[in-house]
Design an enzyme around this catalytic site. Structure first.
Site, mmCIF file in Angstrom:
data_model
loop_
_atom_site.group_PDB
_atom_site.id
_atom_site.type_symbol
_atom_site.label_atom_id
_atom_site.label_comp_id
_atom_site.label_asym_id
_atom_site.label_seq_id
_atom_site.Cartn_x
_atom_site.Cartn_y
_atom_site.Cartn_z
ATOM 1 N N SER A 104 0.816 -1.218 0.000
ATOM 2 C CA SER A 104 0.000 0.000 0.000
ATOM 3 C C SER A 104 0.851 1.270 0.000
ATOM 4 O O SER A 104 0.510 2.253 -0.662
ATOM 5 C CB SER A 104 -0.980 0.008 1.175
ATOM 6 O OG SER A 104 -0.283 -0.036 2.410
ATOM 7 N N CYS A 157 -6.790 -6.244 -0.201
ATOM 8 C CA CYS A 157 -5.629 -6.142 0.688
ATOM 9 C C CYS A 157 -5.064 -4.712 0.691
ATOM 10 O O CYS A 157 -5.582 -3.848 1.373
ATOM 11 C CB CYS A 157 -4.596 -7.202 0.331
ATOM 12 S SG CYS A 157 -3.399 -7.511 1.642
ATOM 13 N N HIS A 173 -7.110 -12.121 -0.746
ATOM 14 C CA HIS A 173 -6.811 -12.065 -2.182
ATOM 15 C C HIS A 173 -7.663 -13.075 -2.949
ATOM 16 O O HIS A 173 -7.218 -14.193 -3.187
ATOM 17 C CB HIS A 173 -5.334 -12.394 -2.427
ATOM 18 C CG HIS A 173 -4.379 -11.393 -1.896
ATOM 19 N ND1 HIS A 173 -3.951 -10.316 -2.635
ATOM 20 C CD2 HIS A 173 -3.758 -11.300 -0.704
ATOM 21 C CE1 HIS A 173 -3.099 -9.600 -1.910
ATOM 22 N NE2 HIS A 173 -2.977 -10.173 -0.735
ATOM 23 N N GLU A 215 -8.191 -13.101 -5.980
ATOM 24 C CA GLU A 215 -7.532 -13.323 -7.266
ATOM 25 C C GLU A 215 -6.473 -14.418 -7.214
ATOM 26 O O GLU A 215 -5.981 -14.862 -8.253
ATOM 27 C CB GLU A 215 -6.915 -12.005 -7.782
ATOM 28 C CG GLU A 215 -5.643 -11.557 -7.105
ATOM 29 C CD GLU A 215 -5.827 -10.868 -5.757
ATOM 30 O OE1 GLU A 215 -4.819 -10.370 -5.220
ATOM 31 O OE2 GLU A 215 -6.962 -10.817 -5.239
#
Length: 188
Positions: A49, A79, A169, A171
């Site tokens: 981040s 996230c 996550h 993905e």
């Protein structure tokens, strides 16, 4: 429909792979001019981040992205994306996009060794696999934030108006249901 995936750092390719599997058009957002394509939805991936926030500022994308979100573009943050969207970060003084009325705790489950995989209920979807890597969690929510999932008593998925966030996550699994959920938010 065309979904923009912020592709500055992190797991953007994995989001694209899931969207391709769902036959949803998408493209990578790497520079400010890519925002001019005006995507129908936006994904902010997991990653670091602090790095993504710095790059958004360095590339002069932060304000335009924030305006797009505040003007209603559907956005899905995973996230690090969750951290970037939060109005407050308990263990960090920085605020990045600050669009969602949540307070988050960064690296809430510890360092890399604290990463884990589990299966839990996700409201409106059912039980799904969840991958947590140095994950945050949502410490508190504002009045209009809908909690979608919790793990071990911690809020790990929520939505507010046009914003969907997960601390995990989706993905990184073969399960496409969270992305389908997001696509449905775009088509509403």
């Amino acid at each position: 429909m065309n979904i923009g995936i912020l592709a500055l750092q992190g797991a953007f390719k994995e989001h694209k792979d899931i969207l391709d599997k769902l036959e949803a058009d998408s493209y990578e957002i790497r520079k400010k001019s890519d925002l001019k394509k005006r995507p129908d939805g936006l994904i902010i991936p997991g990653g670091e981040s602090t790095v993504i926030g710095k790059l958004l500022n360095d590339l002069d994308m932060m304000e335009e992205l924030k305006d797009m979100i505040e003007n209603g573009i559907p956005v899905f943050g995973t996230c690090a994306g969750l951290i970037l969207l939060a109005k407050k970060i308990e263990n960090d003084k920085r605020i990045h996009l600050g669009c969602m009325n949540i307070e988050v705790q960064r690296n809430a489950y510890g360092r890399q060794l604290g990463s884990f995989v589990t299966e839990e209920e996700f409201q409106g979807i059912g039980k799904i696999p969840m991958v947590f890597i140095r994950a945050p969690y949502i410490k508190s929510t504002g009045n209009n934030v809908k909690i979608l999932s919790e793990v071990k008593g911690k809020i790990i998925a929520a939505e507010e108006k046009n914003i969907l966030v997960t601390a995990f996550h989706p993905e990184l699994t073969k399960d496409t249901r969270v992305h389908k959920y997001f696509i449905e938010k775009i088509t509403e």
